[in-house]
Design a protein around this motif. Structure first.
Motif, PDB file in Angstrom:
ATOM      1  N   THR A  60       4.233  -0.788   1.806  1.00  0.00           N
ATOM      2  CA  THR A  60       4.464  -2.165   1.382  1.00  0.00           C
ATOM      3  C   THR A  60       3.178  -2.908   1.058  1.00  0.00           C
ATOM      4  O   THR A  60       3.074  -3.553   0.009  1.00  0.00           O
ATOM      5  CB  THR A  60       5.240  -2.938   2.466  1.00  0.00           C
ATOM      6  OG1 THR A  60       6.459  -2.247   2.753  1.00  0.00           O
ATOM      7  CG2 THR A  60       5.574  -4.343   2.002  1.00  0.00           C
ATOM      8  N   TYR A  61       2.193  -2.812   1.930  1.00  0.00           N
ATOM      9  CA  TYR A  61       0.979  -3.616   1.751  1.00  0.00           C
ATOM     10  C   TYR A  61      -0.084  -2.913   0.900  1.00  0.00           C
ATOM     11  O   TYR A  61      -0.679  -3.533   0.023  1.00  0.00           O
ATOM     12  CB  TYR A  61       0.402  -4.017   3.115  1.00  0.00           C
ATOM     13  CG  TYR A  61       1.228  -5.075   3.792  1.00  0.00           C
ATOM     14  CD1 TYR A  61       1.105  -6.409   3.418  1.00  0.00           C
ATOM     15  CD2 TYR A  61       2.158  -4.748   4.767  1.00  0.00           C
ATOM     16  CE1 TYR A  61       1.872  -7.396   4.017  1.00  0.00           C
ATOM     17  CE2 TYR A  61       2.941  -5.723   5.371  1.00  0.00           C
ATOM     18  CZ  TYR A  61       2.795  -7.038   4.994  1.00  0.00           C
ATOM     19  OH  TYR A  61       3.572  -8.005   5.580  1.00  0.00           O
ATOM     20  N   ILE A  62      -0.321  -1.636   1.159  1.00  0.00           N
ATOM     21  CA  ILE A  62      -1.328  -0.914   0.366  1.00  0.00           C
ATOM     22  C   ILE A  62      -0.964  -0.881  -1.127  1.00  0.00           C
ATOM     23  O   ILE A  62      -1.825  -1.122  -1.984  1.00  0.00           O
ATOM     24  CB  ILE A  62      -1.556   0.505   0.924  1.00  0.00           C
ATOM     25  CG1 ILE A  62      -2.221   0.428   2.302  1.00  0.00           C
ATOM     26  CG2 ILE A  62      -2.403   1.335  -0.032  1.00  0.00           C
ATOM     27  CD1 ILE A  62      -2.437   1.779   2.976  1.00  0.00           C
ATOM     28  N   PRO A  63       0.304  -0.605  -1.495  1.00  0.00           N
ATOM     29  CA  PRO A  63       0.639  -0.587  -2.929  1.00  0.00           C
ATOM     30  C   PRO A  63       0.537  -1.944  -3.618  1.00  0.00           C
ATOM     31  O   PRO A  63       0.609  -2.012  -4.845  1.00  0.00           O
ATOM     32  CB  PRO A  63       2.103  -0.097  -2.938  1.00  0.00           C
ATOM     33  CG  PRO A  63       2.291   0.607  -1.642  1.00  0.00           C
ATOM     34  CD  PRO A  63       1.439  -0.135  -0.665  1.00  0.00           C
ATOM     35  N   MET A  64       0.360  -3.027  -2.845  1.00  0.00           N
ATOM     36  CA  MET A  64       0.308  -4.357  -3.463  1.00  0.00           C
ATOM     37  C   MET A  64      -0.887  -4.528  -4.396  1.00  0.00           C
ATOM     38  O   MET A  64      -0.859  -5.390  -5.284  1.00  0.00           O
ATOM     39  CB  MET A  64       0.291  -5.441  -2.385  1.00  0.00           C
ATOM     40  CG  MET A  64       1.644  -5.673  -1.741  1.00  0.00           C
ATOM     41  SD  MET A  64       1.615  -6.919  -0.443  1.00  0.00           S
ATOM     42  CE  MET A  64       1.322  -8.394  -1.393  1.00  0.00           C
ATOM     43  N   TYR A  65      -1.917  -3.689  -4.227  1.00  0.00           N
ATOM     44  CA  TYR A  65      -3.055  -3.801  -5.143  1.00  0.00           C
ATOM     45  C   TYR A  65      -2.627  -3.471  -6.571  1.00  0.00           C
ATOM     46  O   TYR A  65      -3.287  -3.873  -7.544  1.00  0.00           O
ATOM     47  CB  TYR A  65      -4.202  -2.892  -4.691  1.00  0.00           C
ATOM     48  CG  TYR A  65      -4.080  -1.451  -5.123  1.00  0.00           C
ATOM     49  CD1 TYR A  65      -4.693  -1.006  -6.288  1.00  0.00           C
ATOM     50  CD2 TYR A  65      -3.332  -0.532  -4.374  1.00  0.00           C
ATOM     51  CE1 TYR A  65      -4.579   0.311  -6.700  1.00  0.00           C
ATOM     52  CE2 TYR A  65      -3.221   0.789  -4.771  1.00  0.00           C
ATOM     53  CZ  TYR A  65      -3.833   1.204  -5.932  1.00  0.00           C
ATOM     54  OH  TYR A  65      -3.714   2.501  -6.329  1.00  0.00           O
ATOM     55  N   GLY A  66      -1.505  -2.772  -6.717  1.00  0.00           N
ATOM     56  CA  GLY A  66      -1.029  -2.393  -8.049  1.00  0.00           C
ATOM     57  C   GLY A  66      -0.570  -3.562  -8.895  1.00  0.00           C
ATOM     58  O   GLY A  66      -0.400  -3.414 -10.113  1.00  0.00           O
ATOM     59  N   ILE A  67      -0.402  -4.753  -8.288  1.00  0.00           N
ATOM     60  CA  ILE A  67       0.050  -5.897  -9.094  1.00  0.00           C
ATOM     61  C   ILE A  67      -1.010  -6.351 -10.094  1.00  0.00           C
ATOM     62  O   ILE A  67      -0.688  -7.068 -11.036  1.00  0.00           O
ATOM     63  CB  ILE A  67       0.470  -7.094  -8.208  1.00  0.00           C
ATOM     64  CG1 ILE A  67      -0.713  -7.644  -7.412  1.00  0.00           C
ATOM     65  CG2 ILE A  67       1.626  -6.735  -7.306  1.00  0.00           C
ATOM     66  CD1 ILE A  67      -0.401  -8.910  -6.648  1.00  0.00           C
ATOM     67  N   ILE A  68      -2.250  -5.901  -9.907  1.00  0.00           N
ATOM     68  CA  ILE A  68      -3.280  -6.281 -10.893  1.00  0.00           C
ATOM     69  C   ILE A  68      -3.020  -5.617 -12.246  1.00  0.00           C
ATOM     70  O   ILE A  68      -3.587  -6.024 -13.259  1.00  0.00           O
ATOM     71  CB  ILE A  68      -4.702  -5.939 -10.398  1.00  0.00           C
ATOM     72  CG1 ILE A  68      -4.889  -4.429 -10.242  1.00  0.00           C
ATOM     73  CG2 ILE A  68      -5.025  -6.653  -9.116  1.00  0.00           C
ATOM     74  CD1 ILE A  68      -6.320  -4.037  -9.927  1.00  0.00           C
ATOM     75  N   MET A  69      -2.124  -4.599 -12.263  1.00  0.00           N
ATOM     76  CA  MET A  69      -1.731  -4.001 -13.546  1.00  0.00           C
ATOM     77  C   MET A  69      -1.084  -5.038 -14.463  1.00  0.00           C
ATOM     78  O   MET A  69      -1.131  -4.909 -15.694  1.00  0.00           O
ATOM     79  CB  MET A  69      -0.751  -2.847 -13.314  1.00  0.00           C
ATOM     80  CG  MET A  69      -1.376  -1.611 -12.700  1.00  0.00           C
ATOM     81  SD  MET A  69      -0.134  -0.406 -12.150  1.00  0.00           S
ATOM     82  CE  MET A  69       0.755  -0.131 -13.671  1.00  0.00           C
TER      83      MET A  69
END
Length: 294
Positions: free
Chosen positions: A22-31
């Protein structure tokens, strides 16, 4: 911490899963703010700012997907929220133990049917040529219309099949709230000559209202998150104008057309709106009923 260490150890696996998925994949929102290229990776892809948001807002699908998503979500909320309360109150009024248990089990069972199987059942039941309902109507010389080919009827098929599947399960928490009511309230009401309906109006409903408001706030937070799998499985080219919602559009844009940045931007927009609605409903609930999550 020392006294509760075993409980924290018990919590640790869930916490690790939450962080990892949940938290680690949130960096993907910069896509959403980049022209993502798999060859360059997320960090090396060029920044484009709000380009993909503007592209979605100016597209034909923006108005269609938002309208369909809001309509189906509000329809589900207006129908699917009060009915479990009514079912719980009805079940709570039953006095024959065996019938009450049978009633509860039969209303709970549809919840355990998988989405895939449920959609298959809906397609079989509503088939205008070989469906169960079509065969029944043919006995009276009536013809079954093709409900899933009409965009205006898609929301009703989705919502009412969802209500049938989850009505009993959603009523469990209200049954628990009703069972926690002090019996002395009912005894005092009986002494005052209150009827069964008056007990429901003046005791049951007010005392389960805090539970109902908490669940309403939680449901409002996912107002734009219409069930992706069920909508996609019931979709067809004939009902697309009434069944295309944000989640299915994100899937088609991202997984079928490989526009990863655009799909991320749409998903981020959906999440932000959900958070705003959640905070607004929480604030209104706190003002009107003194019940809130925060």
């Amino acid at each position: 911490m020392k006294k509760s260490l075993p409980l924290y150890v018990l919590l640790l696996p869930t916490l690790i899963l939450l962080i990892c998925f949940t938290y680690i994949p949130m960096y993907g929102i910069i896509m959403a703010f980049k022209d993502y290229s798999p060859a360059l990776g997320i960090w090396n892809s060029p920044w484009v700012g709000m380009k993909h948001f503007i592209q979605y807002f100016h597209s034909y699908q923006f108005g269609l997907t938002v309208k369909n998503t809001l309509y189906i979500s509000l329809y589900s909320l207006l129908v699917g929220f009060p009915l479990p309360i009514a079912l719980a109150i009805l079940c709570n009024q039953m006095r024959i133990g065996m019938f009450k248990k049978f009633f509860q089990v039969t209303t709970y069972l549809p919840h355990f049917i998988s989405t895939m199987v449920m959609c298959g059942m809906i397609l079989i039941f509503l088939s205008p040529s070989t469906g169960l309902i079509a065969n029944f109507l043919s006995l009276f010389g009536m013809e079954m219309p093709n409900l899933l080919s009409k965009p205006t009827l898609f929301s009703s098929v989705y919502v009412w099949s969802d209500v049938w599947q989850h009505l009993g399960w959603d009523s469990i928490i209200f049954l628990a709230a009703l069972s926690a009511i002090d019996p002395t309230y009912y005894e005092a009401a009986t002494m005052d000559g209150a009827s069964r309906l008056q007990k429901i109006i003046h005791i049951d409903l007010p005392l389960i209202m805090p539970t109902a408001m908490i669940l309403l706030i939680l449901r409002a937070g996912s107002l734009l998150s219409v069930g992706f799998e069920k909508v996609l499985l019931l979709q067809n080219p004939l009902n697309l104008t009434g069944s295309e919602v944000i989640s299915t559009y994100v899937y088609k844009v991202g997984m079928q057309n490989f526009q990863y940045s655009l799909s991320t931007a749409i998903g981020l927009f959906n999440t932000v709106v959900n958070v705003i609605i959640l905070l607004l409903v929480n604030w209104l609930s706190k003002k009107l009923t003194k019940t809130s999550l925060l």
